[in-house]
Design a protein around this motif. Structure first.
Motif, short mmCIF file in Angstrom:
data_model
loop_
_atom_site.label_atom_id
_atom_site.label_comp_id
_atom_site.label_asym_id
_atom_site.label_seq_id
_atom_site.Cartn_x
_atom_site.Cartn_y
_atom_site.Cartn_z
N GLN A 1 0.83 -1.20 0.00
CA GLN A 1 0.00 0.00 0.00
C GLN A 1 0.87 1.25 0.00
O GLN A 1 0.61 2.20 -0.74
CB GLN A 1 -0.92 -0.01 1.22
N LEU A 2 1.91 1.26 0.80
CA LEU A 2 2.82 2.41 0.87
C LEU A 2 3.51 2.64 -0.47
O LEU A 2 3.63 3.79 -0.93
CB LEU A 2 3.86 2.20 1.97
N GLU B 1 2.40 1.77 -3.42
CA GLU B 1 1.39 2.27 -4.38
C GLU B 1 1.13 3.75 -4.16
O GLU B 1 1.05 4.53 -5.12
CB GLU B 1 0.10 1.47 -4.25
N GLU B 2 1.01 4.17 -2.90
CA GLU B 2 0.79 5.58 -2.59
C GLU B 2 1.99 6.41 -3.02
O GLU B 2 1.84 7.52 -3.56
CB GLU B 2 0.52 5.77 -1.11
N ARG B 3 3.20 5.89 -2.83
CA ARG B 3 4.40 6.62 -3.24
C ARG B 3 4.45 6.75 -4.76
O ARG B 3 4.77 7.81 -5.29
CB ARG B 3 5.64 5.88 -2.74
N ASP B 4 4.11 5.66 -5.46
CA ASP B 4 4.09 5.71 -6.93
C ASP B 4 3.06 6.71 -7.43
O ASP B 4 3.32 7.46 -8.38
CB ASP B 4 3.82 4.32 -7.51
N LYS B 5 1.88 6.74 -6.79
CA LYS B 5 0.84 7.71 -7.18
C LYS B 5 1.34 9.14 -6.97
O LYS B 5 1.15 10.02 -7.81
CB LYS B 5 -0.43 7.50 -6.36
N ALA B 6 1.98 9.35 -5.83
CA ALA B 6 2.50 10.70 -5.53
C ALA B 6 3.56 11.11 -6.53
O ALA B 6 3.60 12.26 -6.99
CB ALA B 6 3.06 10.74 -4.11
N GLN C 1 1.79 11.98 -9.81
CA GLN C 1 1.15 13.28 -9.74
C GLN C 1 2.19 14.39 -9.80
O GLN C 1 1.98 15.42 -10.45
CB GLN C 1 0.32 13.39 -8.44
#
Length: 81
Positions: free
Chosen positions: A64-65, A67-72, A75
């Motif tokens: 999850q972390l 994935e959130e880092r990749d999304k950030a 963006q």
């Protein structure tokens, strides 16, 4: 019965009784040791299950972390363009 034969009989009877008691005590100790071994095994199995659960939880959190880092990062990259 002579005194020496009575003494020999009494000694052998006491020795036999002592051996019987010692064998029973040894059997009880061995039975307790076996039971405690089973309890230790059950505790180890429970601890192993708990460790596996915690590891799976950590793997999910790491995923999850990431994935959130990749999304950030995505963006941030799209904002620069």
């Amino acid at each position: 019965m002579s005194r020496s034969s009575w003494l020999a009989l009494a000694t052998s009877a006491l020795l036999s009784a002592a051996i019987v008691v010692a064998v029973h005590v040894q059997q009880r100790r061995e039975l307790e040791r076996l039971r405690s071994g089973v309890l230790r095994d059950l505790e180890r199995q429970n601890q192993k299950k708990e460790n596996i659960r915690l590891l799976e939880e950590q793997i999910a959190l790491t995923k999850q972390l990431m994935e959130e880092r990749d999304k950030a990062l995505m963006q941030k990259g799209s904002q620069k363009s």
